[in-house]
Design an enzyme around this catalytic site. Structure first.
Site, PDB file in Angstrom:
ATOM      1  N   VAL A  11       0.104   5.188  -2.786  1.00 21.45           N
ATOM      2  CA  VAL A  11      -0.610   4.168  -3.549  1.00 21.45           C
ATOM      3  C   VAL A  11      -2.116   4.452  -3.580  1.00 21.45           C
ATOM      4  CG1 VAL A  11      -1.276   1.727  -3.545  1.00 21.45           C
ATOM      5  CG2 VAL A  11       1.104   2.367  -3.222  1.00 21.45           C
ATOM      6  N   GLU A 160       0.421  -3.908  -5.802  1.00 22.79           N
ATOM      7  CA  GLU A 160       0.691  -2.685  -6.560  1.00 22.79           C
ATOM      8  C   GLU A 160       2.154  -2.644  -6.989  1.00 22.79           C
ATOM      9  OE1 GLU A 160      -1.395  -0.168  -7.657  1.00 22.79           O
ATOM     10  OE2 GLU A 160       0.490   0.078  -8.719  1.00 22.79           O
ATOM     11  N   LEU A 162       3.321   0.271  -8.827  1.00 29.33           N
ATOM     12  CA  LEU A 162       3.665   1.625  -9.288  1.00 29.33           C
ATOM     13  C   LEU A 162       4.987   2.085  -8.683  1.00 29.33           C
ATOM     14  CD1 LEU A 162       3.208   3.801  -6.804  1.00 29.33           C
ATOM     15  CD2 LEU A 162       0.832   3.571  -7.435  1.00 29.33           C
ATOM     16  N   ASN A 235       9.954  -7.477  -6.092  1.00 34.58           N
ATOM     17  CA  ASN A 235      10.840  -6.535  -5.395  1.00 34.58           C
ATOM     18  C   ASN A 235      12.156  -7.187  -4.977  1.00 34.58           C
ATOM     19  OD1 ASN A 235       9.321  -4.332  -5.757  1.00 34.58           O
ATOM     20  ND2 ASN A 235       8.535  -4.172  -3.674  1.00 34.58           N
ATOM     21  N   LEU A 277      20.257  -1.681 -13.425  1.00 33.40           N
ATOM     22  CA  LEU A 277      21.661  -2.099 -13.392  1.00 33.40           C
ATOM     23  C   LEU A 277      22.568  -0.911 -13.083  1.00 33.40           C
ATOM     24  CD1 LEU A 277      22.075  -4.611 -16.376  1.00 33.40           C
ATOM     25  CD2 LEU A 277      22.221  -5.112 -13.935  1.00 33.40           C
ATOM     26  N   GLY A 284      16.859   2.221  -2.065  1.00 34.73           N
ATOM     27  CA  GLY A 284      16.178   2.632  -0.830  1.00 34.73           C
ATOM     28  C   GLY A 284      14.700   2.720  -1.127  1.00 34.73           C
ATOM     29  N   CYS A 287       9.768   0.516  -0.147  1.00 31.21           N
ATOM     30  CA  CYS A 287       9.353  -0.854  -0.481  1.00 31.21           C
ATOM     31  C   CYS A 287      10.472  -1.890  -0.457  1.00 31.21           C
ATOM     32  CB  CYS A 287       8.678  -0.866  -1.844  1.00 31.21           C
ATOM     33  SG  CYS A 287       7.095  -0.036  -1.817  1.00 31.21           S
ATOM     34  N   LYS A 347      15.170   8.482  -4.708  1.00 30.75           N
ATOM     35  CA  LYS A 347      15.357   8.500  -6.167  1.00 30.75           C
ATOM     36  C   LYS A 347      14.758   9.802  -6.678  1.00 30.75           C
ATOM     37  CE  LYS A 347      11.101   6.161  -7.497  1.00 30.75           C
ATOM     38  NZ  LYS A 347      10.495   5.113  -8.272  1.00 30.75           N
TER      39      LYS A 347
HETATM   40  N1  NAD Z   1       4.878   3.770  -2.234  1.00 28.75           N
HETATM   41  C1  NAD Z   1       5.099   2.909  -3.208  1.00 28.75           C
HETATM   42  O1  NAD Z   1       5.830   3.167  -4.160  1.00 28.75           O
HETATM   43  C2  NAD Z   1       4.446   1.553  -3.167  1.00 28.75           C
HETATM   44  C3  NAD Z   1       4.460   0.748  -4.321  1.00 28.75           C
HETATM   45  C4  NAD Z   1       3.851  -0.495  -4.270  1.00 28.75           C
HETATM   46  C5  NAD Z   1       3.274  -0.944  -3.097  1.00 28.75           C
HETATM   47  N2  NAD Z   1       3.298  -0.144  -1.978  1.00 28.75           N
HETATM   48  C6  NAD Z   1       2.657  -0.662  -0.773  1.00 28.75           C
HETATM   49  O2  NAD Z   1       1.411   0.031  -0.621  1.00 28.75           O
HETATM   50  C7  NAD Z   1       1.140   0.245   0.774  1.00 28.75           C
HETATM   51  C8  NAD Z   1       0.922   1.723   1.033  1.00 28.75           C
HETATM   52  O3  NAD Z   1       2.129   2.404   0.748  1.00 28.75           O
HETATM   53  P1  NAD Z   1       2.168   3.997   0.600  1.00 28.75           P
HETATM   54  O4  NAD Z   1       3.532   4.324   0.128  1.00 28.75           O
HETATM   55  O5  NAD Z   1       0.993   4.475  -0.174  1.00 28.75           O
HETATM   56  O6  NAD Z   1       1.991   4.428   2.134  1.00 28.75           O
HETATM   57  P2  NAD Z   1       1.696   5.874   2.730  1.00 28.75           P
HETATM   58  O7  NAD Z   1       2.311   5.896   4.068  1.00 28.75           O
HETATM   59  O8  NAD Z   1       2.044   6.922   1.722  1.00 28.75           O
HETATM   60  O9  NAD Z   1       0.109   5.913   2.887  1.00 28.75           O
HETATM   61  C9  NAD Z   1      -0.588   5.171   3.810  1.00 28.75           C
HETATM   62  C10 NAD Z   1      -1.799   5.971   4.242  1.00 28.75           C
HETATM   63  O10 NAD Z   1      -2.623   5.146   5.049  1.00 28.75           O
HETATM   64  C11 NAD Z   1      -3.216   5.969   6.032  1.00 28.75           C
HETATM   65  N3  NAD Z   1      -3.762   5.114   7.091  1.00 28.75           N
HETATM   66  C12 NAD Z   1      -3.134   4.523   8.132  1.00 28.75           C
HETATM   67  N4  NAD Z   1      -4.008   3.813   8.874  1.00 28.75           N
HETATM   68  C13 NAD Z   1      -5.212   3.943   8.285  1.00 28.75           C
HETATM   69  C14 NAD Z   1      -6.503   3.437   8.581  1.00 28.75           C
HETATM   70  N5  NAD Z   1      -6.719   2.619   9.612  1.00 28.75           N
HETATM   71  N6  NAD Z   1      -7.525   3.799   7.781  1.00 28.75           N
HETATM   72  C15 NAD Z   1      -7.316   4.616   6.708  1.00 28.75           C
HETATM   73  N7  NAD Z   1      -6.116   5.133   6.384  1.00 28.75           N
HETATM   74  C16 NAD Z   1      -5.070   4.794   7.161  1.00 28.75           C
HETATM   75  C17 NAD Z   1      -2.099   6.885   6.444  1.00 28.75           C
HETATM   76  O11 NAD Z   1      -2.563   8.032   7.114  1.00 28.75           O
HETATM   77  C18 NAD Z   1      -1.468   7.190   5.073  1.00 28.75           C
HETATM   78  O12 NAD Z   1      -2.043   8.347   4.479  1.00 28.75           O
HETATM   79  C19 NAD Z   1       2.325  -0.365   1.524  1.00 28.75           C
HETATM   80  O13 NAD Z   1       2.029  -1.671   1.890  1.00 28.75           O
HETATM   81  C20 NAD Z   1       3.433  -0.358   0.491  1.00 28.75           C
HETATM   82  O14 NAD Z   1       4.378  -1.353   0.719  1.00 28.75           O
HETATM   83  C21 NAD Z   1       3.850   1.086  -2.005  1.00 28.75           C
END
Ligand code: NAD
Length: 458
Positions: A11, A160, A162, A235, A277, A284, A287, A347
């Site tokens: 994200v 978010e 995405l 979600n 659907l 999985g 999220c 996926k």
């Molecule tokens: N991945 C998705 O498709 C998606 C979609 C919508 C929302 N989200 C939400 O967005 C959030 C992030 O998801 P993601 O998939 O990008 O996670 P991710 O694990 O890919 O990335 C998280 C990043 O945060 C870093 N991090 C951890 N602690 C930190 C700190 N104190 N300071 C700075 N960086 C730090 C980690 O090293 C990692 O690179 C989650 O809450 C998730 O639920 C994800």
């Protein structure tokens, strides 16, 4: 605008790079030195369509940088995103420790006499904006020795939506932008930040052209709690829609109907719509499971039993293992059986293995003492790195993974797999058993070829 993004994962990195592409100056902050170095060298640390090009352009423009030092990002920033992970704890509630650490660092990095909008982009439980505010204050006090002036900062919510695999497209051309802020000045700043996207006033990148019917993007400007709830409700609905399709598939099998025709038939109803659907081995990813658990946990905190959400989860857990039952039906004992698995990521289009059905299937097949050879176009490096002790073999190609196997189980609907005809697959298997967890193939064709083929709901 000067923007800082804490967390350069799926994200944070995509959000930061897109904002830089649109003309903002973006500093990504991550605790992972390797990731920061990769980004600075223009190498994407994750697999995402269009990211190599986007990263190359934004790095060359000088508008996107990455650091491990919050102090290099926070003081000058006008908007600071928190996009760190919020993985689930054993009780289903999200682990907010990364958010906590990021908030402390942001607070410690803030300078007096400025104004900051801190935006929760990570999916955090409803009401977390209040907690984040407290933690930012704690960080500020640790450095400045006094609480910040009330006007110094505010916490907003911008969930978010995405999808991995189309993350850049979804960020440039979102269905909607949800902004939750309790102060007008913060809402205005966020509206300014997103104006190019809202008005679609940017030159689309070649690798992510604008859909021809794309108009202005709707903005939902609301309070923080409603913004946080929109994310969870979205979600919960999407995962329920898939679990519903899977439940219908299980009934279709029993009565002799075909789920593909049934979902096509209901999906044409505009009140239902065709998306989400697809019957299969269940949902999985990082999220759905985590957000559903968190919403269930929240509801229970208030004494409410969310029966529908609990069923969505239950149906999915059972659905994942349906392919094991099919294998047992066809092969009886699985001990010492050679089984090929196509697809690891949850996926197509991503290398993300978080909560992937393949992990549950692999664990169960290994418990039953089967011998596994797996193939995935992009997620094999990840599984080897994250689960180095898994007793599985890796195919060098889809057909290579089939050599000597009695059965094939298909778990991810990568296009690469569709290229192979049932006949080609069967020719590589010692017993032609195919358990198609994503309904890629035609059961009638399989029957004609004498293949023992089992799809889902057909
Ligand atoms: N991945 C998705 O498709 C998606 C979609 C919508 C929302 N989200 C939400 O967005 C959030 C992030 O998801 P993601 O998939 O990008 O996670 P991710 O694990 O890919 O990335 C998280 C990043 O945060 C870093 N991090 C951890 N602690 C930190 C700190 N104190 N300071 C700075 N960086 C730090 C980690 O090293 C990692 O690179 C989650 O809450 C998730 O639920 C994800």
């Amino acid at each position: 605008m000067n923007v800082a993004v804490f967390g350069a994962g799926y994200v944070g990195l995509v959000t930061g790079a897109v904002l830089a592409e649109l003309g903002h100056r973006v500093m990504l902050v991550d605790v992972d030195t390797g990731k920061v170095q990769q980004i600075m060298r223009g190498i994407p640390p994750i697999f995402e369509q269009g990211l190599p090009e986007l990263l190359a352009r934004t790095r060359a423009s000088g508008r996107l940088e990455a650091t491990i030092d919050p102090q290099a990002a926070v003081p000058e920033a006008e908007v600071i995103f928190i996009a760190v992970g919020t993985p689930p704890l054993a009780d289903g509630s999200p682990n907010l420790e990364y958010v906590h650490q990021a908030a402390l660092a942001i607070g410690a990095g803030m300078e007096p006499d400025r104004s900051y909008v801190i935006v929760n982009k990570a999916t955090v439980p409803i009401g977390s904006a209040n907690l984040v505010k407290l933690w930012i204050e704690d960080g500020y006090v640790s450095r400045h020795g006094e609480v910040p002036a009330p006007a110094l900062f505010t916490v907003a919510s911008n969930p978010e939506f995405l999808r991995e695999g189309t993350a850049i497209h979804d960020t440039l051309y979102p269905d909607r932008i949800v902004l939750g802020a309790d102060e007008d000045w913060a809402m205005e700043r966020l509206q300014t930040l997103y104006r190019p996207i809202v008005a679609q006033a940017f030159a689309p990148p070649g690798e992510n052209p604008r859909p021809h019917d794309r108009g202005p993007v709707p903005v939902i400007a609301t309070d923080r709690l409603s913004a946080e709830m929109i994310k969870y409700a979205a979600n919960a609905f999407l995962s329920t829609k898939i679990s519903f399709a899977n439940e219908m598939a299980n009934i279709c099998e029993r009565v002799g109907a075909d789920i593909s025709t049934v979902t096509y038939g209901i999906g044409l109803d505009t009140r239902i719509g065709p998306k989400f659907l697809n019957a299969g081995v269940g949902w999985g990813g990082s999220c759905f499971g985590k957000d559903l658990s968190a919403l269930i946990y929240t509801a229970k905190e208030y004494g409410y039993q969310p029966r529908l959400l609990e069923s969505t989860q239950e149906v999915n857990n059972e659905q994942r293992l349906i392919v094991i039952k099919r294998l047992q039906d066809e092969l009886k004992t699985l001990k010492g059986r050679r089984i090929a698995l196509w697809g690891l990521s949850f996926k197509p289009g991503t290398d993300d293995l978080r909560d992937a059905p393949a992990l549950s299937v692999i664990a169960e097949l290994l418990r039953l003492n089967a011998r596994l050879t797996v193939y995935d176009p992009v997620a094999m490096d990840n599984i080897q790195r994250q689960y180095p002790d898994l007793d599985i073999r890796y195919g060098t190609s889809p057909l290579g993974a089939l050599k000597g196997a009695e059965a094939l189980v298909i778990l991810t609907e990568w296009d690469e797999f569709r290229r192979f005809s049932l006949g080609t697959i069967a020719a590589e298997l010692t017993l032609p058993v195919i358990i198609d967890g994503r309904n890629l193939y035609d059961p009638a064709e399989a029957q004609r070829l004498g293949i023992r083929y089992r799809g889902i709901g057909r």
